[in-house]
Structure formats: C-alpha cells, structure tokens
Design a protein around this motif. Structure first.
Motif, PDB file in Angstrom:
ATOM      1  N   ILE A 289       0.819  -1.214   0.000  1.00 18.78           N
ATOM      2  CA  ILE A 289       0.000   0.000   0.000  1.00 18.78           C
ATOM      3  C   ILE A 289       0.853   1.265   0.000  1.00 18.78           C
ATOM      4  O   ILE A 289       0.590   2.212  -0.741  1.00 18.78           O
ATOM      5  N   VAL A 290       1.894   1.290   0.827  1.00 16.01           N
ATOM      6  CA  VAL A 290       2.745   2.485   0.907  1.00 16.01           C
ATOM      7  C   VAL A 290       3.734   2.440  -0.254  1.00 16.01           C
ATOM      8  O   VAL A 290       4.906   2.120  -0.091  1.00 16.01           O
ATOM      9  N   GLN A 291       3.240   2.746  -1.427  1.00 16.68           N
ATOM     10  CA  GLN A 291       4.045   2.652  -2.634  1.00 16.68           C
ATOM     11  C   GLN A 291       5.002   3.833  -2.750  1.00 16.68           C
ATOM     12  O   GLN A 291       4.672   4.960  -2.385  1.00 16.68           O
ATOM     13  N   GLN A 292       6.165   3.557  -3.286  1.00 11.03           N
ATOM     14  CA  GLN A 292       7.147   4.615  -3.471  1.00 11.03           C
ATOM     15  C   GLN A 292       6.716   5.591  -4.559  1.00 11.03           C
ATOM     16  O   GLN A 292       7.045   6.775  -4.513  1.00 11.03           O
ATOM     17  N   SER A 293       5.955   5.114  -5.530  1.00 13.77           N
ATOM     18  CA  SER A 293       5.534   5.978  -6.635  1.00 13.77           C
ATOM     19  C   SER A 293       4.445   6.953  -6.227  1.00 13.77           C
ATOM     20  O   SER A 293       4.186   7.920  -6.944  1.00 13.77           O
ATOM     21  N   PHE A 294       3.785   6.705  -5.108  1.00 10.87           N
ATOM     22  CA  PHE A 294       2.750   7.618  -4.644  1.00 10.87           C
ATOM     23  C   PHE A 294       3.376   8.880  -4.052  1.00 10.87           C
ATOM     24  O   PHE A 294       4.205   8.780  -3.146  1.00 10.87           O
ATOM     25  N   ILE A 316       7.844  -1.128  10.199  1.00 14.97           N
ATOM     26  CA  ILE A 316       7.939  -1.124   8.733  1.00 14.97           C
ATOM     27  C   ILE A 316       7.255   0.109   8.157  1.00 14.97           C
ATOM     28  O   ILE A 316       7.751   0.735   7.211  1.00 14.97           O
ATOM     29  N   CYS A 317       6.124   0.481   8.750  1.00 11.88           N
ATOM     30  CA  CYS A 317       5.387   1.654   8.278  1.00 11.88           C
ATOM     31  C   CYS A 317       6.228   2.924   8.405  1.00 11.88           C
ATOM     32  O   CYS A 317       6.318   3.711   7.457  1.00 11.88           O
ATOM     33  N   ASN A 323      11.602   6.583   4.006  1.00 11.62           N
ATOM     34  CA  ASN A 323      12.424   6.336   2.813  1.00 11.62           C
ATOM     35  C   ASN A 323      11.721   6.723   1.518  1.00 11.62           C
ATOM     36  O   ASN A 323      12.370   7.232   0.591  1.00 11.62           O
ATOM     37  N   ASN A 324      10.410   6.514   1.451  1.00  9.90           N
ATOM     38  CA  ASN A 324       9.711   6.682   0.176  1.00  9.90           C
ATOM     39  C   ASN A 324       9.044   8.039   0.001  1.00  9.90           C
ATOM     40  O   ASN A 324       8.822   8.465  -1.137  1.00  9.90           O
ATOM     41  N   HIS A 325       8.703   8.713   1.099  1.00  7.49           N
ATOM     42  CA  HIS A 325       7.869   9.913   0.969  1.00  7.49           C
ATOM     43  C   HIS A 325       8.428  11.094   1.758  1.00  7.49           C
ATOM     44  O   HIS A 325       7.670  11.923   2.255  1.00  7.49           O
TER      45      HIS A 325
END
Length: 383
Positions: A289-294, A316-317, A323-325
């Motif tokens: 769900i927590v996509q890097q592309s979002f 993990i969340c 890292n992603n957002h």
C-alpha cells in the motif's frame, strides 16, 4: 399619556438576519409569515444555499415542504440522508410511519424534480435500503439525472436498492464537464459485492475536469492502468481502506508492473495522495500500500484490536514513510492503542528530520506540530 407601539416592519435587516440564523426550521417558517418586509429580508441565497435535511427527523414537520416551495430556487448545496442508524428505527417504527415518511420525502423530492432545481454540491449520507422507502431511491436518481452543473458529489454509505454507487455516477453524466469532486465512501459490503469495475472506469473517463477523487483503494488498485490515464487533471487523490472490502478477494491486490508505477508521476504530475487505513495490515500489505511511486501527502492508520505482529508492522510503516515519501509527506497519524510509542522514538525523530514538509505527526499519545513563524514587518515596509 400616549403608548408607543413599535413598527416591527422597520427592524434593521442586519438584526433580522442575525435572529433568523439561530431559529429552527419551524420557527423560520413562522418568521417569514410575519410580514412582507421580514420575508424579503431573508429571501437571499445566503440562508438557503446549503439545505440540510434528515429523513428521520426533519420530515416529521410540514414546515419543511412549505419552506422548500418558497425558497427552492436558492438551493445549491443539498445534504440528505439519515441522522441515526437505520437498525434503531426498524425496532421502533411501525409500517404506517414508514409509509407516511415516504409520502413526505417523496413530495420534497418531486418538488426539486418538477421545479428543475439545479444543485452544485450533492451529499447523500447514510441512505439505507428499506423495503418501505425504496421508491425514494428512484426519485433521487431522477433528480441527479436532471442536473447539468454539478461540481461535487459525495456518497457516504448511500445504499440504494439494487443500485450501487456506479448507477449514481452514471446519472451524473450530464454534468461531466463541470464535475470536479467525487467522494465515494461505502461502509457496506453489499454494494461492493455487485461492483462492476468496467462500467465504473468507463463512467469515470467521461469526467474530464475531475480534480478531487475519493475512492476505496481496492477499486483504484484493480483499475489503476485505466484510471491514471483518464484522471489527468487530478490534484488530490484520497484513498481509504477499511472493513468494507473484506468480501472482495480478502484484501488481495493485483500485481502491477514497475513500469506502470513509474508512469504515475508522468501521467499525474500534480496529484497528492491522502491515504487512510482503518484496519489491521500485515507486513506485506503495508509494503504494497505504501508505494514509493505515490506522492503521499497524508497518511492515517487507525486500528484498535491487538495483534501480535502489529509492532513489527508499525516499524515497517515508519521506515517506508521515511524512505519513500520524505519529499511530500505533510501529515502522519498512527493510532494503535495497544502498541507503545516508546520503542519507536528514534525512528520518529529520524522521520521528523528527514521529512522537511512535515506539519503534523501523531503516534498515539506522542504528538508534534510545526509552529508557524510569526512574520514581522518593518514599520515602513508597508508604505
């Protein structure tokens, strides 16, 4: 000695408007019947633009029908639905009361339809499927089909008989060039069981000016490849996930190629994603769900039931968000009461330092909000 009798027709308009705002609907009807000057003082779109009606409460009084007949042309924002849960009424209300209620609500909807009332914002909240009032659902669809200038439609648990939210969206096609916001939030699994995704995507393609879109994340995932092409003008995407999707594939998501995820920024360059999760997620589901592309701007995760692996999922969340957002994240709310926030202090500090746009963070009892700097002007800077 002469007794002074004040002339109520000379009361200032400002005073009349202030009094009118605090009156109930029944008192408002009596207010406009005092004299012509009082009626003219409150005959403006300011008081009637937003019209909120509750089926189980407001239609017990005949004043609602009279006010609708008088001021229907000013209604631009209609909010209709049930105020209290339907199962409470099923235990208390007899069949005759449902029939009488259907007549009253039907008369109200017929007035809006026959007078061709054009609404800009429509909100349908907690519309329940009851045998005695099924006729009202079809009357509501007729009103929606008659609209040419809808800019926003909200369907919050609007469960019509044999009609899911797709039928309501199809009825909005006359407003396809003006509709800018669609908010669909269902708490019932019955409507999703009969969900026809291809009709949904074909209908969504017609709304060329859509800017704000709220939908279940399961729906967005399964039709991602088509939706991202059609929603080119989208600026805000609100995704939610709760127990309403438990019947559909048991919260399994289809495999989407990395190349399709990479096209998210290309096809939707101005969009910001707000993600709201109100159920337990496993480690793999959280990573999916927590996509890097979002371009995630807001993340809300609330869950009350204790799970053994919930602590690991929280770690993990936080790592994925950092890292992603880190470039887009503005709001983070994690409410998992059974998990202590003490072991995650270091991760939280790391997230706060890395996310430069972060405005608000909440992890159970631990809260942080960025303070706005007070701007000081030089005494001569405004000259």
């Amino acid at each position: 000695m002469e007794i002074y009798h004040p002339d109520w027709r000379t009361v200032p308009t400002v005073a009349l408007c202030s009094i009118f705002e605090i009156l109930t609907r029944r008192d408002r009807l009596a207010f406009v019947m005092v004299c012509q000057s009082w009626k003219e003082a409150v005959t403006c779109s300011r008081f009637w633009r937003k019209f909120v009606v509750y089926i189980d409460q407001d239609f017990m009084e005949p004043s609602l029908i009279h006010l609708t007949q008088e001021f229907y042309k000013y209604i631009k924002h209609l909010v209709i639905g049930w105020r209290t849960p339907m199962w409470e009424h099923r235990l208390k209300w007899p069949e005759l009361k449902y029939k009488d209620l259907t007549k009253r609500v039907g008369k109200f909807l017929v007035i809006l339809y026959e007078r061709s009332v054009q609404i800009n914002v429509l909100e349908i909240n907690n519309w329940y499927d009851v045998f005695y009032i099924r006729k009202l659902g079809y009357l509501m669809l007729r009103i929606v089909k008659n609209q040419y200038g809808l800019t926003s439609i909200t369907l919050n648990n609007a469960n019509f008989h044999d009609m899911n939210f797709i039928n309501i969206l199809v009825s909005c096609l006359r407003s396809k060039s003006t509709l800018e916001e669609i908010h669909v939030h269902y708490l019932s699994t019955l409507t999703q069981r009969n969900f026809d995704g291809w009709i949904f995507t074909s209908c969504t393609e017609q709304f060329t000016n859509l800017k704000v879109f709220t939908v279940n994340i399961w729906v967005f995932w399964h039709f991602y490849s088509r939706l991202q092409v059609t929603l080119s003008k989208l600026t805000e995407l609100n995704l939610y996930l709760d127990d309403s999707a438990r019947i559909i594939d048991k919260i399994t998501f289809p495999d989407i190629a990395e190349s399709q995820w990479d096209m998210f920024h290309v096809l939707l360059p101005n969009v910001l994603v707000n993600l709201s999760v109100k159920k337990f997620l496993t480690d793999s589901q959280m990573k999916t769900i927590v996509q890097q592309s979002f371009p995630l701007a807001s993340f809300v995760w609330k869950y009350k039931v204790n799970k053994e692996c919930c602590r690991k999922t929280c770690a993990i969340c936080l790592r994925l968000l950092t890292n992603n957002h880190r470039d887009t994240l503005q709001t983070v709310v994690i409410a998992v009461p059974d998990v202590s926030e003490v072991p995650f202090i270091q991760r939280i500090i790391f997230l706060k330092n890395k996310c430069k746009k972060l405005q608000y963070f909440c992890f159970n009892r631990l809260r942080w909000q960025k303070k706005k700097r007070a701007t000081r002007y030089h005494p001569y800077s405004l000259i």
